[in-house]
Design a protein around this motif. Structure first.
Motif, PDB file in Angstrom:
ATOM      1  N   VAL A 225      -3.090  11.400  -1.254  1.00 33.72           N
ATOM      2  CA  VAL A 225      -4.180  12.325  -0.927  1.00 33.72           C
ATOM      3  C   VAL A 225      -5.134  12.448  -2.121  1.00 33.72           C
ATOM      4  O   VAL A 225      -4.697  12.549  -3.273  1.00 33.72           O
TER       5      VAL A 225
ATOM      6  N   ILE B 138       0.844  -1.200   0.000  1.00 32.08           N
ATOM      7  CA  ILE B 138       0.000   0.000   0.000  1.00 32.08           C
ATOM      8  C   ILE B 138       0.876   1.244   0.000  1.00 32.08           C
ATOM      9  O   ILE B 138       1.926   1.285   0.635  1.00 32.08           O
ATOM     10  N   GLU B 139       0.434   2.272  -0.737  1.00 31.16           N
ATOM     11  CA  GLU B 139       0.977   3.622  -0.589  1.00 31.16           C
ATOM     12  C   GLU B 139      -0.168   4.542  -0.202  1.00 31.16           C
ATOM     13  O   GLU B 139      -1.278   4.400  -0.712  1.00 31.16           O
ATOM     14  N   SER B 140       0.098   5.512   0.652  1.00 32.56           N
ATOM     15  CA  SER B 140      -0.920   6.478   1.048  1.00 32.56           C
ATOM     16  C   SER B 140      -0.844   7.704   0.155  1.00 32.56           C
ATOM     17  O   SER B 140       0.233   8.284  -0.020  1.00 32.56           O
TER      18      SER B 140
ATOM     19  N   PRO C 147       1.346  -2.909 -10.836  1.00 37.66           N
ATOM     20  CA  PRO C 147       1.678  -2.523  -9.458  1.00 37.66           C
ATOM     21  C   PRO C 147       2.159  -1.074  -9.330  1.00 37.66           C
ATOM     22  O   PRO C 147       3.260  -0.812  -8.872  1.00 37.66           O
TER      23      PRO C 147
ATOM     24  N   TRP D 159      -0.597   4.570  -7.545  1.00 37.48           N
ATOM     25  CA  TRP D 159      -1.271   5.830  -7.835  1.00 37.48           C
ATOM     26  C   TRP D 159      -1.978   5.810  -9.194  1.00 37.48           C
ATOM     27  O   TRP D 159      -2.642   6.758  -9.556  1.00 37.48           O
TER      28      TRP D 159
ATOM     29  N   PHE E 175      -1.339  12.430  -6.810  1.00 36.35           N
ATOM     30  CA  PHE E 175      -0.235  11.656  -7.395  1.00 36.35           C
ATOM     31  C   PHE E 175       1.108  11.821  -6.711  1.00 36.35           C
ATOM     32  O   PHE E 175       2.136  11.922  -7.362  1.00 36.35           O
ATOM     33  N   TYR E 176       1.109  11.914  -5.393  1.00 33.27           N
ATOM     34  CA  TYR E 176       2.369  11.758  -4.642  1.00 33.27           C
ATOM     35  C   TYR E 176       1.996  11.264  -3.247  1.00 33.27           C
ATOM     36  O   TYR E 176       0.916  11.574  -2.745  1.00 33.27           O
ATOM     37  N   ASN E 177       2.863  10.475  -2.632  1.00 40.80           N
ATOM     38  CA  ASN E 177       2.570   9.952  -1.294  1.00 40.80           C
ATOM     39  C   ASN E 177       2.255  11.089  -0.336  1.00 40.80           C
ATOM     40  O   ASN E 177       2.962  12.106  -0.321  1.00 40.80           O
TER      41      ASN E 177
ATOM     42  N   MET F 130      -1.671  -2.168  -4.564  1.00 39.75           N
ATOM     43  CA  MET F 130      -0.919  -2.455  -5.780  1.00 39.75           C
ATOM     44  C   MET F 130      -1.790  -3.018  -6.901  1.00 39.75           C
ATOM     45  O   MET F 130      -1.314  -3.229  -8.005  1.00 39.75           O
TER      46      MET F 130
END
Lengths: 418, 98
Positions: A258, A254-256, A413, A416, A300-302, A344
């Protein structure tokens, strides 16, 4: 719990409206619980409710670091739908939609489910093929889907620019008539009130700061209100799943990120359905207060910041005014951000984690709100039985390593990109 | 608005850039165990705080570079070429060389 009904409403109106009890208690934490649910949003509260209601497990606490529904439950665009192509998603979200349809009666709390339809616009021949394929897949799975030609869309949604010279020409659209909107705050409050009535402890301003694990088995949680013992722990903290799972030494796929949403100033009714465009990635509906509620892509950014930046707002508004030129006259009233667990493969993780007694529902990407009832229902089942229900059996953490990803978009994978 | 410091072009508007994700990933050897590949392809640290990440300056010098950015506050701490050392590492290396 005092039941809400026309009679209780009339009785209180005549009595001067002072006979309404608090919707849920503010209990003193116990030393030990059978199950501790981390996260007091819709998913956590629903898990606790179904644990108590369906499985008779009532010695349960829901721990929330802020206030109920103050995270993504209160930050989404309130859309519910089950218009998925892949079988696992279709069955899961359709079960969720069926729970939505009778949720107000189940909880004795008006969640304002409005089956106003969700329309996916088709702009290109490739879009058309994809919409037909998905529509047919939905109908084979017993889900309502209907293709609308352009003329029908122009008649139903007069504000939408259906002219051949439009910036994003509209060839047609795939409608799910039972899709629509639900009042998001009411979902948290309704589940909280119903869970509390069954004995669940709801502890707000109680942040989990650590998980106690002995010999590979959970034994409790460390919180800002002290230590609490727990035989089982369920995580319902989407947006921050990686942070809490790391307390158990678990690394997630997982990526977080906004995701922003925004509303216009309130106006009289102009849009009586939910309109979305996959090609532009834009979705819009009108709230009962009259605001146009809209959203688009991630930033498109953590990020864990719960706020985004202006370029993405510009993208969303540009899409809005291209599709609905008359909305260009409106002013934007508010914009806000929520943190998405981006997995992913774009699908959630609901199931057991590699520590005994630890479970999670998370990885909801853009789509957690509509999943709330089924997420809680399957999470509760998994906790009660220490095994997944067939509805959430495909959504394991292990599927990534096993090559059984559920990639609705086929994006690979790149979290975003989903 | 993110003001991203391209190591070659200086601070520029975020709309000139494309995000490339976690910069700490290292491709395993082709014959590495499956677990190493699963880790590389799917698993992420996803920190809440400083995060080393790749960005591409598509509307500028068209180079990839790395940025250390706080994911909780969006504060950009430093940037460097992909295979260059971070500023503090460089200073430490310079210090020990002296």
């Amino acid at each position: 719990m005092k039941r809400y009904s026309i009679f209780s409403l009339l009785g209180n109106a005549l009595a001067g409206r002072d006979d309404w009890p608090l919707a849920w208690r503010n209990p003193t934490p116990k030393k030990n619980y059978d199950v501790v649910i981390v996260g007091g949003g819709g998913h956590g509260l629903a898990t606790a409710y179904y644990l108590a209601k369906e499985h008779g497990i009532r010695n349960v606490a829901v721990l929330e670091k802020g206030w109920l529904g103050g995270g993504n439950t209160g930050r989404n665009t309130t859309i519910v739908r089950s218009n998925y192509h892949l079988d696992a998603n279709a069955h899961f979200y359709e079960y969720s939609l069926k729970l939505w349809e009778r949720l107000s009666q189940t909880l004795n709390f008006n969640v304002m489910y409005s089956a106003r339809g969700v329309l996916n616009l088709v702009h290109t021949p490739a879009d058309m093929d994809a919409a037909m394929r998905r529509g047919n897949a939905m109908r084979l799975n017993g889900i309502d889907a209907k293709f609308l030609p352009r003329d029908e869309i122009a008649r139903r949604i007069p504000n939408l620019d259906c002219s051949p010279s439009a910036r994003f020409p509209i060839l047609g659209g795939l409608l799910q008539p039972r899709g629509g909107t639900v009042r998001h705050d009411a979902v948290a409050w309704g589940y909280a009130r119903a869970a509390d009535a069954l004995g669940v402890h709801i502890l707000q301003k109680c942040e989990v700061t650590g998980l106690h694990i002995e010999r590979g088995t959970v034994t409790g949680v460390r919180t800002t209100l002290g230590d609490m013992g727990a035989q089982k722990i369920g995580l319902a903290v989407a947006g921050h799943s990686s942070v809490v799972a790391a307390m158990a030494g678990i690394k997630l796929p997982i990526e977080s990120h906004v995701l922003q949403a925004m509303v216009s100033e309130p106006i009289k009714p102009v849009l009586d359905t939910v309109v979305t465009s996959g090609a532009v990635h834009f979705y819009i509906s009108q709230s009962d207060k009259g605001e146009l509620v809209m959203g688009g892509d991630l930033d498109f950014y953590n990020s864990y910041a719960q706020r985004g930046n202006l370029p993405q707002i510009e993208e969303v508004v540009a899409a809005c005014t291209a599709l609905f030129p008359s909305f260009g006259r409106l002013r934007l009233m508010r914009a806000w951000g929520g943190i998405m667990d981006m997995t992913m493969d774009g699908s959630p993780i609901i199931g057991k984690l590699p520590v005994k007694g630890l479970y999670m529902t998370g990885g909801w990407c853009y789509g957690g709100f509509k999943a709330t009832p089924a997420s809680g229902w399957t999470h509760a089942w998994t906790i009660a039985n220490d095994a997944p229900h067939p509805l959430n059996a495909p959504f394991t953490l292990e599927r990534f390593g096993e090559g059984r990803v559920i990639d609705e978009k086929g994006a690979g994978p790149y979290p975003w990109a989903h | 608005m993110l003001l991203i410091p391209c190591p070659w072009c200086g601070p520029r508007n975020q709309v000139e850039f494309t995000y490339g994700g976690d910069a700490t990933l290292r491709r395993p050897a082709p014959d590495a165990p499956e677990a190493a590949w699963i880790d590389y392809v799917y698993l992420r640290d996803n920190p809440c705080g400083p995060h080393d990440e790749l960005w591409f300056h598509g509307a500028g010098c068209r180079s990839w570079f790395k940025v250390r950015r706080n994911t909780r506050t969006h504060e950009i701490i430093q940037s460097a070429g992909v295979s260059d050392a971070w500023d503090d590492e460089q200073r430490a290396a310079d210090g020990s060389a002296r």
